[in-house]
Write a protein that holds these residues in place. Structure first.
Motif: not given
Ligand code: GRG
Length: 255
Positions: A8, A38, A43-45, A48, A53, A59, A116, A119, A141-142, A178-179, A182, A253
């Protein structure tokens, strides 16, 4: 341990530490909050990735938690990490007078009016794809977690209310950029670069910027948000350099 120590980018904890430093704080004052965010993020990852989900088997370049173990273990691992995050702040923050403010920031960002809630909207969203809805989902979410990271860094540095506010402008704009990045990577990235399965947003008809505006306009919007983020750092002078570099990283990125 499998998920927390499985790689990560550690972007959110870095933001806590660097926002603290940019506001003349010591890293040691912000470290528990940095670790805590972190833990919540991990936990969220884990959650998810569960079949109920986003349903992803990979991952951070490895089998998702529920693939390496099983679904029950992944649910419980996420639950435990969430509790561990708040224990970390409560027990380890060097200045205990800061604990209520730090806990409040993180709890608000992680809960129903933050990650949450976002999500839930994301899951519900395939019916109604409007710019307002996509922005709301990205915000909750982000961006909420990015905002918590930068606010906690400033709080740990005993920054003034105005300085904390400026850091939240930076964090929110950065989180939205960032989102969008993504979302674009989900269209353009490879499984090797991303460490997870690309192309899922379109398949699941997710609310994303590329789906709404196309890639070029998404890129422009991400850049505008990064510029807004950098604009909020002007009072910091050279102390803001690392945070400026993060804004540049976020829009360029590849992982
Ligand atoms: C399931 C409670 C619950 C919440 C889920 C954060 C999230 C909400 C889901 C994860 C999937 C997602 C697309 C979230 C948006 C934020 C995001 C882009 C997460 C990935 O973050 P990075 O790229 O991950 O920073 P690393 O692995 O580098 O830490």
């Amino acid at each position: 341990r499998y998920s927390v120590f499985g790689g990560g980018k550690r972007l959110r904890p870095a933001l806590v530490l660097w926002t603290c430093a940019a506001n003349k704080g010591r890293a040691s004052d912000a470290l528990p909050a940095a670790c805590a965010i972190e833990l919540i993020h991990t936990y969220s990852l884990i959650h998810d990735d569960l079949p109920a989900m986003d349903d992803d088997d990979f991952r951070r370049g490895r089998p998702s938690c529920h693939k390496a173990y099983d679904e029950a273990t992944a649910i419980l691992a996420g639950d435990a990490l969430q509790a561990a995050a708040f224990e970390m702040i409560a027990q380890r923050t060097p200045d205990p007078s800061l604990v209520p403010a730090l806990v409040t920031e993180l709890a608000r960002a992680a809960g129903s009016r933050g990650m949450v809630g976002g999500q839930q909207f994301d899951i519900d969203t395939n019916l109604d794809l409007t710019p307002e809805r996509v922005q709301l989902i990205h915000d909750l979410k982000t961006a909420a977690m990015f905002t918590a990271a930068t606010a906690m860094g400033a709080i740990a540095a005993h920054a003034s209310a105005e300085e904390v506010r400026r850091m939240t402008v930076y964090g929110r704009s950065l989180g939205l950029a960032f989102q969008i990045a993504d979302d674009m990577l989900d269209v353009c990235g490879t499984a090797e670069e991303l460490g997870k399965t690309p192309g899922k947003d379109a398949k699941q008809r997710k609310a994303t910027y590329p789906a709404l505006f196309g890639l070029e306009e998404s890129r422009r919007r991400a850049q505008r948000l990064a510029d807004t983020a950098v604009g909020a750092l002007s009072a910091l002078g050279r102390r803001g350099d690392r945070l400026r570099a993060v804004a540049e990283f976020v829009v360029s990125r590849t992982h």
